[in-house]
Design a protein around this motif. Structure first.
Motif, short mmCIF file in Angstrom:
data_model
loop_
_atom_site.label_atom_id
_atom_site.label_comp_id
_atom_site.label_asym_id
_atom_site.label_seq_id
_atom_site.Cartn_x
_atom_site.Cartn_y
_atom_site.Cartn_z
N LEU A 179 -16.10 -25.52 30.12
CA LEU A 179 -15.59 -26.93 30.25
C LEU A 179 -16.33 -28.05 31.01
CD1 LEU A 179 -12.22 -27.62 30.68
CD2 LEU A 179 -12.76 -26.13 33.46
N ARG A 180 -15.87 -29.71 30.43
CA ARG A 180 -16.75 -30.71 30.79
C ARG A 180 -15.96 -31.48 31.46
NH1 ARG A 180 -21.25 -31.92 27.60
NH2 ARG A 180 -22.39 -29.84 26.75
N ALA A 181 -14.89 -31.24 31.64
CA ALA A 181 -14.03 -32.53 32.41
C ALA A 181 -12.46 -31.77 32.67
CB ALA A 181 -13.89 -34.24 32.23
N LYS A 182 -12.39 -32.18 34.17
CA LYS A 182 -11.00 -31.47 34.00
C LYS A 182 -9.85 -33.55 34.65
CE LYS A 182 -11.70 -28.62 37.50
NZ LYS A 182 -11.55 -27.12 37.40
N ALA A 214 -11.27 -22.19 33.41
CA ALA A 214 -13.09 -22.08 32.83
C ALA A 214 -13.29 -21.05 32.50
CB ALA A 214 -13.49 -22.48 33.70
N GLN A 215 -12.40 -19.46 32.58
CA GLN A 215 -13.73 -18.59 32.71
C GLN A 215 -13.05 -17.51 31.48
OE1 GLN A 215 -14.23 -15.93 35.06
NE2 GLN A 215 -14.22 -13.98 33.99
N ILE A 237 -24.93 -20.13 43.48
CA ILE A 237 -24.22 -18.74 45.18
C ILE A 237 -23.12 -19.39 45.89
CG2 ILE A 237 -24.65 -18.27 47.40
CD1 ILE A 237 -28.24 -18.41 46.00
N LEU A 238 -22.51 -18.77 46.33
CA LEU A 238 -20.86 -19.03 46.88
C LEU A 238 -20.56 -18.57 48.43
CD1 LEU A 238 -18.33 -18.95 44.58
CD2 LEU A 238 -18.95 -21.12 45.20
N ALA A 239 -21.34 -19.37 49.72
CA ALA A 239 -20.92 -18.76 51.32
C ALA A 239 -19.33 -18.95 51.22
CB ALA A 239 -21.93 -19.41 51.51
N SER A 268 -7.18 -25.15 35.61
CA SER A 268 -8.56 -25.31 35.16
C SER A 268 -9.38 -23.75 35.39
CB SER A 268 -8.75 -26.04 35.33
OG SER A 268 -8.78 -26.23 36.65
N LEU A 269 -9.20 -23.39 36.93
CA LEU A 269 -9.58 -21.64 37.59
C LEU A 269 -9.99 -21.04 35.75
CD1 LEU A 269 -10.10 -21.44 41.20
CD2 LEU A 269 -11.19 -23.27 39.68
N THR A 282 -4.29 -25.24 39.76
CA THR A 282 -5.30 -23.92 39.81
C THR A 282 -5.36 -23.56 38.15
OG1 THR A 282 -3.09 -22.76 40.36
CG2 THR A 282 -4.99 -23.27 41.80
#
Lengths: 430, 430
Positions: free
Chosen positions: A49-52, A39-40, A229-231, A35-36, A33
């Motif tokens: 961030l292009r790859a993990k 990325a921020q 968009i995140l639902a 990486s979140l 986690t």
């Protein structure tokens, strides 16, 4: 840190890859986690961030994956694998891949030893490994653990090693990403600016439909605004971002965009500052100096739990009654037994009676009642699983009772029911 | 599927890597969770997941990462990027990397067209892209979406492409992993066997201490048993796994090991079948035909919410009272105001009075009361944040009242309080 000072000849960092090291991250229960957060923080500096990758404690794979990442990205961050045991390979593999000798940094040894001594312990010899650094690396102090982070320059590229536990990693990375930090100073002038807007009471496709013309317009603008968009059940989030080297202008463009979106979406927007719906409702109650109570049947305490998750909610949440069993509806909420017999426990008259009983018993200003069929059992043709009746009464307004049919399984029905009840309260307090 | 039939000359699949494709997985809010399910299914076949990668919708990076993974692992699974738009690159990149031509599979086109027609729609021309397959690939039917999965043999190695949405991916992969599925038939005779055991009421280090001698013994056994410990607030899980080609013997060894662990950990073990504590408590209540009610202050409904999360809980949960405000404790639970004035709301006499009032009001057999300070505000020197009093009464036993001090922030304190209350009920019903 002389090597990382701003220097006209050194190109800014634009792209990054992350490698999380640790066999436990390849199993069936843990995800990387970190990486979140990474990325921020990098995003704020305009570094994409292009790859993990996630790799176990395995020398050959880690070596290969690291070398390939460094071939593609300006910045490679490795997390984890900095502990004191033989399994912890990150330092060694990175040093070998960059052809750097590993040497003991006495300052780090002293710092680790002092950390143990503060707890009245001797430093185990094993921990010397954590003081081994590739020659030329800069140690990044770790206030919450023994392993320091490390920063290494590899030509124009930068390699950063961070400890895996989030409470150790986050402060180290935050310091690096400050304007004066080693990564902040190597970032370009462009930053990624973001705003967000959360809605409830509309489906994802309704939100899409209402906003599609705006998105198309923004995608063609210069600089383009990116939308995501995140639902989630009962909530649709819209995130806007813009890459720009002109902060004030970017913020103005995004504020305009947000205002246009808010117009298009009307009062389904409940926050533009990332707050949760229980927080927003809490703030309205506080402003208006009102208290709230709830009577919950199918949600079984979820509504009150979500409201009281918010620190400080004791100022406005009085409490309530979980009337899971019909007897409790009768004895604690004074719902007349013949009302239940006539209309069923999941009905508008019963929900209205629950509010009435709740108000009489608690004296709260705002009263909410929820009764429904969360499933998987209990549904009928007339009242299928997902049928939920919500009654809300706020001062100065007539009692509002509505019957809903929510899709999905038990958990989703319960979550949507509380979200919908909270949203009714919010709108009625507008 | 002729090419994937068992064949003495084809070595079994032992190692795998996963690549998740999609720019949305590189942002600040979404993680690739499919890899957990994949690790589980492959593990059951004795195929070890050795690395994972996430890459955006970017041709060059995806190509490189795929080629390198295929150089290291017997099996490469790619998830996502199979949609109908230009962004969806997985099919093309894999075909190009394996030097295979992309051709339209008319059977797939027909299936997609039929899917649209069932909904009364015409298939958009765009969706033809989803019927393009690398020559020689086997289409894997997708019951829940338009994009089929694809299976490609690349020499001794296997490449599998799966759609990203979990409800599409999971059935396709499950079918592949059956003993008669394309991956099941290519697995070796070795399988990974697992058992688990969950405890509560002991810290991770206590569990470690009690079980360390067993672990050392198992690590040296042949075949060795691997142990993984996962700690969450109020719960420690121990997972044991064993790689073996002799199923009955492996299960016997693991059952023995689990019995030894259970002996060492005593009654802190609440399940050996992966059930949650609310489920276990629910089963005990059902067996003994008892009902339960709860009076919650600081947990604000969380205990009842967790209990009623379980489908079928209406058979034993009667309901309860969320007495967040002291007035509710007085009016709905009949706690004498002077008791609160004398001892404070967070005290053993008040918790006992809450149980008494709850029983009188609800008539439930098992009554639980929780009152405490979840923070961040409200702590004092005598009763710091984390102080929680729990009272439990079950039929035929004296009322039990205990004061706890839980570490951590608001959320952790609330979660541990409910976990501890559930555990008291479980033990008292033993």
């Amino acid at each position: 840190m002389a090597g990382v000072k701003p220097d006209g000849a050194v190109p800014p960092l634009r792209t990054a890859e992350v490698i999380a090291v640790g066999s436990e991250l390849l199993g069936t229960s843990r995800l990387d986690t970190n990486s979140l957060f990474i990325a921020q923080k990098l995003g704020e500096l305009g570094i994409e961030l292009r790859a993990k990758a996630v790799v176990g404690d395995e020398r050959r794979r880690l070596h290969e994956i690291f070398v390939h990442a460094l071939g593609r990205a300006d910045l490679v961050l490795l997390t984890g694998g900095l502990g004191p045991t033989d399994d912890d390979l990150t330092r060694e593999v990175v040093a070998a891949a960059l052809s750097l000798e590993l040497i003991e940094d006495e300052t780090i040894t002293a710092r680790i030893r002092a950390r143990f001594e503060r707890r009245g312990m001797r430093m185990p010899d094993l921990n010397r490994r954590q003081a081994m650094v590739p020659r030329g690396a800069v140690a990044l102090p770790n206030a919450n653990g023994t392993a320091p982070g490390l920063l290494i320059l590899a030509g124009d590229r930068v390699v950063v090693l961070l400890p895996g536990p989030p409470r150790e990693l986050q402060p180290i990375l935050s310091a690096l990403c400050e304007e004066t930090g080693a990564l902040g100073r190597r970032a370009g002038r462009e930053r990624i600016h973001t705003v967000s807007l959360f809605t409830t009471g509309r489906s994802e496709s309704h939100v899409e439909e209402a906003t599609q013309p705006l998105y198309s317009q923004w995608r063609e603008a210069s600089p383009p605004i990116e939308t995501t968009i995140l639902a989630t059940p009962g909530q649709v989030e819209i995130h806007l971002s813009l890459r720009s080297d002109d902060g004030p202008s970017a913020r103005r463009i995004l504020e305009d965009a947000r205002a246009q979106l808010a117009d298009a979406l009307g009062d389904s927007v409940f926050t533009t500052s990332g707050r949760t719906l229980p927080q927003v409702v809490g703030e309205r109650l506080l402003e208006r100096k009102l208290t709230l109570a709830a009577a919950e049947s199918c949600t079984g305490g979820l509504l009150l739990q979500r409201l009281t998750d918010v620190a400080g909610s004791s100022a406005y949440v009085r409490g309530g009654i979980v009337a899971y069993d019909n007897r409790v509806k009768e004895t604690l909420l004074d719902v007349p037994p013949d009302l239940i017999a006539r209309h069923g426990a999941v009905s508008e008259p019963v929900a209205a009676a629950m509010v009435e009983g709740l108000r009489a018993r608690t004296g709260a200003d705002v009263c909410v009642a929820i009764t429904g069929i969360a499933g998987p059992g209990g549904g009928t043709e007339a009242k299928p699983v997902g049928t939920v009746v919500i009654a809300v009464e706020v001062p100065g307004r007539a009692l509002e009772v509505r019957t809903h049919l929510f899709p999905g399984g038990r958990e989703m029905v319960r979550l949507q029911a509380t979200q919908s009840a909270l949203d009714r309260v919010r709108r009625l307090l507008d």
